[in-house]
Scaffold this active site. Structure first.
Site, PDB file in Angstrom:
ATOM      1  N   ASP A 194      43.254  42.954  27.976  1.00  0.00           N
ATOM      2  CA  ASP A 194      44.655  43.606  29.567  1.00  0.00           C
ATOM      3  C   ASP A 194      45.487  41.440  29.370  1.00  0.00           C
ATOM      4  OD1 ASP A 194      45.923  45.168  30.616  1.00  0.00           O
ATOM      5  OD2 ASP A 194      45.706  43.463  31.975  1.00  0.00           O
ATOM      6  N   HIS A 229      55.734  46.748  33.645  1.00  0.00           N
ATOM      7  CA  HIS A 229      54.933  46.072  34.521  1.00  0.00           C
ATOM      8  C   HIS A 229      54.837  46.157  35.882  1.00  0.00           C
ATOM      9  CE1 HIS A 229      51.924  42.097  34.980  1.00  0.00           C
ATOM     10  NE2 HIS A 229      51.487  42.984  35.535  1.00  0.00           N
ATOM     11  N   TYR A 258      51.062  36.402  33.372  1.00  0.00           N
ATOM     12  CA  TYR A 258      49.973  35.858  33.875  1.00  0.00           C
ATOM     13  C   TYR A 258      49.987  34.322  32.755  1.00  0.00           C
ATOM     14  CZ  TYR A 258      48.290  40.843  34.660  1.00  0.00           C
ATOM     15  OH  TYR A 258      48.269  41.347  34.942  1.00  0.00           O
ATOM     16  N   LYS A 299      52.234  43.451  28.487  1.00  0.00           N
ATOM     17  CA  LYS A 299      53.535  43.976  30.117  1.00  0.00           C
ATOM     18  C   LYS A 299      55.169  43.450  29.784  1.00  0.00           C
ATOM     19  CE  LYS A 299      49.106  44.516  32.835  1.00  0.00           C
ATOM     20  NZ  LYS A 299      48.813  43.649  32.516  1.00  0.00           N
TER      21      LYS A 299
HETATM   22  N1  LIG Z   1      49.765  45.837  36.344  1.00  0.00           N
HETATM   23  C1  LIG Z   1      49.422  44.759  37.595  1.00  0.00           C
HETATM   24  O1  LIG Z   1      50.379  44.764  38.424  1.00  0.00           O
HETATM   25  C2  LIG Z   1      48.179  44.457  36.888  1.00  0.00           C
HETATM   26  C3  LIG Z   1      47.856  43.804  38.775  1.00  0.00           C
HETATM   27  C4  LIG Z   1      46.842  43.254  39.046  1.00  0.00           C
HETATM   28  C5  LIG Z   1      45.628  43.289  37.716  1.00  0.00           C
HETATM   29  N2  LIG Z   1      46.251  44.211  36.710  1.00  0.00           N
HETATM   30  C6  LIG Z   1      45.230  43.708  35.558  1.00  0.00           C
HETATM   31  O2  LIG Z   1      43.805  43.962  35.961  1.00  0.00           O
HETATM   32  C7  LIG Z   1      42.797  42.994  35.861  1.00  0.00           C
HETATM   33  C8  LIG Z   1      41.388  42.864  36.476  1.00  0.00           C
HETATM   34  O3  LIG Z   1      41.802  42.770  38.080  1.00  0.00           O
HETATM   35  P1  LIG Z   1      42.128  41.560  38.343  1.00  0.00           P
HETATM   36  O4  LIG Z   1      41.875  40.163  38.052  1.00  0.00           O
HETATM   37  O5  LIG Z   1      43.171  41.814  39.635  1.00  0.00           O
HETATM   38  O6  LIG Z   1      40.573  41.665  39.649  1.00  0.00           O
HETATM   39  P2  LIG Z   1      39.015  42.070  39.954  1.00  0.00           P
HETATM   40  O7  LIG Z   1      39.055  42.444  38.202  1.00  0.00           O
HETATM   41  O8  LIG Z   1      38.855  43.832  40.243  1.00  0.00           O
HETATM   42  O9  LIG Z   1      38.317  41.150  40.024  1.00  0.00           O
HETATM   43  C9  LIG Z   1      37.956  39.145  39.425  1.00  0.00           C
HETATM   44  C10 LIG Z   1      36.767  38.431  40.407  1.00  0.00           C
HETATM   45  O10 LIG Z   1      36.016  39.278  40.096  1.00  0.00           O
HETATM   46  C11 LIG Z   1      35.135  38.712  39.240  1.00  0.00           C
HETATM   47  N3  LIG Z   1      33.866  39.419  38.956  1.00  0.00           N
HETATM   48  C12 LIG Z   1      34.237  39.313  38.106  1.00  0.00           C
HETATM   49  N4  LIG Z   1      32.633  39.903  37.128  1.00  0.00           N
HETATM   50  C13 LIG Z   1      32.351  40.207  38.003  1.00  0.00           C
HETATM   51  C14 LIG Z   1      30.839  40.768  38.979  1.00  0.00           C
HETATM   52  N5  LIG Z   1      30.104  41.028  37.762  1.00  0.00           N
HETATM   53  N6  LIG Z   1      30.326  40.804  39.688  1.00  0.00           N
HETATM   54  C15 LIG Z   1      31.223  39.466  40.544  1.00  0.00           C
HETATM   55  N7  LIG Z   1      32.225  39.313  40.270  1.00  0.00           N
HETATM   56  C16 LIG Z   1      32.731  39.059  39.216  1.00  0.00           C
HETATM   57  C17 LIG Z   1      35.395  37.501  38.862  1.00  0.00           C
HETATM   58  O11 LIG Z   1      35.205  35.706  38.757  1.00  0.00           O
HETATM   59  P3  LIG Z   1      35.247  35.576  37.678  1.00  0.00           P
HETATM   60  O12 LIG Z   1      36.233  35.138  36.575  1.00  0.00           O
HETATM   61  O13 LIG Z   1      34.560  33.938  37.935  1.00  0.00           O
HETATM   62  O14 LIG Z   1      33.586  36.146  37.203  1.00  0.00           O
HETATM   63  C18 LIG Z   1      37.183  37.584  40.203  1.00  0.00           C
HETATM   64  O15 LIG Z   1      36.694  36.795  40.786  1.00  0.00           O
HETATM   65  C19 LIG Z   1      43.372  41.494  35.924  1.00  0.00           C
HETATM   66  O16 LIG Z   1      42.811  40.544  35.732  1.00  0.00           O
HETATM   67  C20 LIG Z   1      44.692  42.166  35.119  1.00  0.00           C
HETATM   68  O17 LIG Z   1      44.593  42.127  33.718  1.00  0.00           O
HETATM   69  C21 LIG Z   1      47.060  44.273  36.342  1.00  0.00           C
END
Ligand SMILES: NC(=O)c1ccc[n+]([C@@H]2O[C@H](COP(=O)([O-])OP(=O)(O)OC[C@H]3O[C@@H](n4cnc5c(N)ncnc54)[C@H](OP(=O)(O)O)[C@@H]3O)[C@@H](O)[C@H]2O)c1
Length: 319
Positions: A43, A110, A48, A77
């Site tokens: 994704d 987005h 980003y 996006k």
């Molecule tokens: N469309 C939109 O508007 C939108 C908005 C937000 C996000 N997104 C997409 O969704 C993706 C995921 O959401 P997010 O990045 O906000 O947050 P997330 O995936 O909920 O959380 C990421 C955090 O969790 C940690 N982590 C990963 N795997 C883990 C595990 N198994 N146990 C404990 N901690 C863990 C990561 O650290 P480490 O990297 O150190 O493992 C990081 O600090 C984004 O990266 C993006 O691609 C889209």
């Protein structure tokens, strides 16, 4: 790997790798590692600020025979400053160039928010333009034209309310196949999930682990922590799994796509294993998690509603 079928054709891998906040120095290795482990869904987004590094990793993996292009699912996006119909194809082509690809599997709007074309992130409310001046349908029709040109396979949206999604479903020629929204036990999105199931739209859960690595300026005081929730910890212990694996299993079991972000090799493996294991949470687990819903958004979009902005929180989420 489990897949979710899409309304027209094709299927999306149910677990993908998120790349928001993965900095340029880390993301190349993270994507290479992920593809080597067996991830097939990445994704991405130009916002980003790392698509070039992601693209280098993807093309390296293809060159080395780790994966074939046709087995990969790459999402990107359209950023908010390129909603004008004439700006859509150039924005898409920039993303394709950065990702070293000649087509995307999925291209998403987005945010249902428009920013002035000459600005990337708004400095204040005056840099935002109301949706009425750049209607979503016109942006969408420009995306439909890019499907016709073979630059994108599928199109969808992010952060759309049921109302906005419904308007697009009713007026578009190519129907949106995906809505990507924040979704986890504190924001369970039950109505959205029913709406999407009924209308054959796949629902992708972003921030499925609670997005703890967001920059401080995007965090509110006293945010509820998801990964350390005692109920999630208890269920994790019961199944001899980690809290992260329980959160992802819950999303997968409800038929949503999950896209956890990680740059850590151990957690990349842990997250992928969750999708491969297909852990079954029982009725008691699902009931206990259902009770955790707070309707709480970590990414609440309030940054689009600064003084002078044509957007309000009520209009953004139609709540
Ligand atoms: N469309 C939109 O508007 C939108 C908005 C937000 C996000 N997104 C997409 O969704 C993706 C995921 O959401 P997010 O990045 O906000 O947050 P997330 O995936 O909920 O959380 C990421 C955090 O969790 C940690 N982590 C990963 N795997 C883990 C595990 N198994 N146990 C404990 N901690 C863990 C990561 O650290 P480490 O990297 O150190 O493992 C990081 O600090 C984004 O990266 C993006 O691609 C889209």
């Amino acid at each position: 790997m489990k897949h979710i079928s899409l309304s027209n054709y094709g299927k999306i891998p149910a677990l993908g790798l998120g790349t928001w906040k993965s900095n340029k120095n880390q993301v190349n290795n993270a994507v290479k590692k992920a593809l080597t482990l067996g991830y097939r869904h990445i994704d991405c987004a130009p916002a980003y600020d790392n698509e070039n590094e992601v693209g280098e990793a993807i093309s390296y993996a293809i060159e080395k025979g780790v994966a074939n292009r046709e087995d990969l699912w790459i999402t990107s996006k359209l950023w908010n400053n390129a909603h004008a119909p004439e700006d859509v194809e150039p924005a898409l082509k920039k993303t394709l160039k950065d990702l070293h690809l000649d087509y995307l599997d999925l291209y998403l709007i987005h945010w249902p928010v428009v920013v002035r074309p000459d600005i990337y992130f708004p400095r204040g409310g005056e840099d935002l333009i109301p949706l009425s001046e750049v209607p979503t349908l016109e942006t969408w029709q420009a995306m439909e034209a890019c499907v016709g040109k073979g630059l994108i396979q599928q199109i969808g949206v992010c952060n759309f309310s049921i109302k906005k999604l419904g308007e697009l479903v009713e007026t578009s020629t190519i129907k949106p196949v995906v809505n990507q929204v924040e979704l986890h036990p504190y924001l369970q999105q039950n109505e959205m999930l029913s709406y999407c199931k009924k209308n054959h739209i796949a629902l992708t859960a972003y921030s499925p682990l609670g997005s703890a690595d967001r920059p401080k300026r995007l965090k509110k005081a006293n945010e509820p922590a998801l990964l350390t929730n005692p109920k999630i910890a208890e269920i994790a212990e019961k199944h001899s799994k980690t809290p992260g694996q329980i959160l992802l299993s819950w999303g997968l079991q409800r038929g949503t796509v999950v896209i956890p972000k990680s740059v850590n090799p151990g957690r990349l493996k842990e997250n992928l294993t969750t999708a491969e294991l297909s852990l079954k949470l029982d009725e008691a687990d699902m009931t206990a998690i259902a009770e955790l819903d707070l309707g709480y958004r970590y990414v609440d979009g309030s940054f689009w509603t600064t003084p002078g902005s044509p957007y309000t929180m009520e209009e953004l989420w139609d709540e």
